[in-house]
Design an enzyme around this catalytic site. Structure first.
Site, PDB file in Angstrom:
ATOM      1  CG  HIS A   1     -27.801  30.962 -43.649  1.00 18.08           C
ATOM      2  ND1 HIS A   1     -28.807  30.147 -44.107  1.00 18.08           N
ATOM      3  CD2 HIS A   1     -28.417  31.985 -42.992  1.00 18.08           C
ATOM      4  CE1 HIS A   1     -29.981  30.648 -43.737  1.00 18.08           C
ATOM      5  NE2 HIS A   1     -29.771  31.759 -43.073  1.00 18.08           N
TER       6      HIS A   1
ATOM      7  CG  HIS B   1     -33.329  33.343 -47.330  1.00 13.72           C
ATOM      8  ND1 HIS B   1     -33.123  31.990 -47.262  1.00 13.72           N
ATOM      9  CD2 HIS B   1     -33.345  33.781 -46.032  1.00 13.72           C
ATOM     10  CE1 HIS B   1     -33.019  31.617 -45.997  1.00 13.72           C
ATOM     11  NE2 HIS B   1     -33.151  32.686 -45.243  1.00 13.72           N
TER      12      HIS B   1
ATOM     13  CG  PHE C   1     -35.860  34.039 -37.787  1.00 16.90           C
ATOM     14  CD1 PHE C   1     -34.664  34.550 -38.246  1.00 16.90           C
ATOM     15  CD2 PHE C   1     -37.028  34.709 -38.142  1.00 16.90           C
ATOM     16  CE1 PHE C   1     -34.612  35.683 -39.028  1.00 16.90           C
ATOM     17  CE2 PHE C   1     -36.999  35.856 -38.933  1.00 16.90           C
ATOM     18  CZ  PHE C   1     -35.791  36.333 -39.372  1.00 16.90           C
TER      19      PHE C   1
END
Length: 410
Positions: A302, A339, A397
């Protein structure tokens, strides 16, 4: 007995290519898709760089009238879906109710929301578009794909920030494993390069401010990393049960062997510093796959280029693989693409499948000094290698962790 899940098609819209051939070439050549933002004035913003999709023409994938009624993220999703379906060679005639769609997003139609809010303030409520609500809905990407192809099977959209497209792959695989569908189009799309999201992430100190050196701004695992670079794009996979794919004579390009999902339950945006959740997700995915850690040759990380996140992911990888980290290749495609938020996981899964099937791992051009143990096998240059199986991680998140195990079909 659970059904095996295979990949027969892939489609891509990205900052380094809007076709699989261009994307593959630019991965191998380590082309960086980050530059100064061109789509709006950044003079009053602290961050002036992003990884924008270039030369995207929606009319190549859809009717012009439909394109006007879709937010950019839905346009991307439909374009990627068309590519994936074409590659798979599948016909949906007669199987419509056995085909599902799970194409997700972290933020949905943010560009439309921002534009129409300006219309409301400047021109009044009567000038707000009647298409505002359907255009901003996160599930509309899945919805429009189903409508365009006439697909009447399971259709929904998980939303889990930057983990969402890996969740889509995992949930689509579940539907096939347990017999709810024979085919599922899965993936994610994001188009949020706009002043408000840039300002919001910048206020969190999450974005790189290396405005004068955009090509060097995204630097996962590097000691000088200062935040991520926002990107946009979409990726879609065609998943099928092994039996269905074989019966129609499809070319199988990979197998989804295992997956797992959990949560850190720790913080709004920061990962658990002990990497307990991310370590557990990888372990569970490997266990679910039925293979051993010794069978994994590569981890597609990631790793967004944030100080805390990259460090924790390396810790998680070492927790899972121990001394084998010296032999397993590790990289992050975000060094090239930035990203892509809700689309990141699937776009990077496609990158990993390309690398597996073509015998290489792309290099990390901005990794100048590793912020971590020097025994990690992170290539600076593109390297030829044999990949049998890989782990793909995505974290979001809210503490969301999702891991896949993908391998060659045998």
């Amino acid at each position: 007995m659970k059904k095996r899940v295979v990949v027969t098609g892939m489609g891509i819209v990205s900052p380094i290519g809007n076709s699989l051939s261009d994307y593959a070439k630019n991965l191998k050549n380590m082309e960086i898709g980050i530059d100064r933002i061109s789509s709006f004035d950044t003079s009053n913003l602290p961050v002036k760089i992003a990884a924008e999709v270039k030369d995207f023409k929606p009319e190549e994938y859809m009717d012009k009238k439909l394109a006007k009624r879709l937010d950019r993220f839905s346009q991307f999703a439909l374009a990627a879906a068309r590519q994936a379906v074409e590659m798979s060679g599948i016909s949906f005639e007669g199987i419509e109710e056995r085909v599902g769609v799970l194409v997700s997003s972290g933020m949905g139609g943010f560009l439309t929301l921002s534009e129409q809010n300006d219309v409301l303030k400047e021109r009044g409520p009567e000038r707000v578009s009647p298409f505002l609500i359907p255009m901003i809905l996160i599930n509309m990407a899945s919805g429009v794909i189903a409508m365009e192809f006439g697909l009447k099977g399971p259709n929904f959209t998980p939303v889990s920030a930057c983990a969402t497209s890996v969740h889509s792959i995992a949930l689509g695989s579940m539907l096939i494993r347990h017999g709810y569908a024979d085919v599922v189009l899965v993936g994610g799309s994001e188009a949020t390069i706009a002043p408000l999201p840039i300002a919001g992430f910048a206020s969190m100190k999450a974005l790189s401010t290396r405005n004068d050196e955009p090509k060097k701004a995204s630097r996962p695992f590097d000691k000088l990393r200062d935040g991520f670079v926002m990107g946009e794009g979409a990726g879609v996979l065609v998943l099928e049960s092994e039996d269905f794919a074989k019966n129609r004579g499809a070319k199988i390009i990979a197998e989804i062997k295992g997956f797992a999902m959990n949560d850190d339950a720790h913080h709004f945006s920061a990962p658990d510093p002990e990497a307990r959740g991310s370590s557990k997700a990888m372990r569970m995915a490997i266990e679910d796959s039925g293979i051993l850690t010794e069978d994994i040759d590569y981890v597609s990380c990631h790793a967004t280029s944030t100080p805390a996140g990259d460090e924790v992911e390396l810790k998680a990888i070492e927790n899972v693989f121990g001394d084998r980290v010296r032999n397993i290749f590790v990289n992050s495609t975000k060094t090239l693409t930035g990203h892509l938020l809700g689309a990141a996981g699937v776009v990077e899964t496609i990158a990993a499948i390309i690398q597996m099937n073509n015998g290489f791992v792309h290099g990390m051009p901005n990794l100048e000094e590793l912020d971590g143990p020097d025994y990690f096998n992170i290539p600076r240059k593109t390297t030829e290698t044999n990949i049998r199986n890989f782990v793909k991680n995505s974290f979001g998140f809210g503490g969301h962790n999702a891991s896949l195990v993908v391998g060659r079909y045998e």
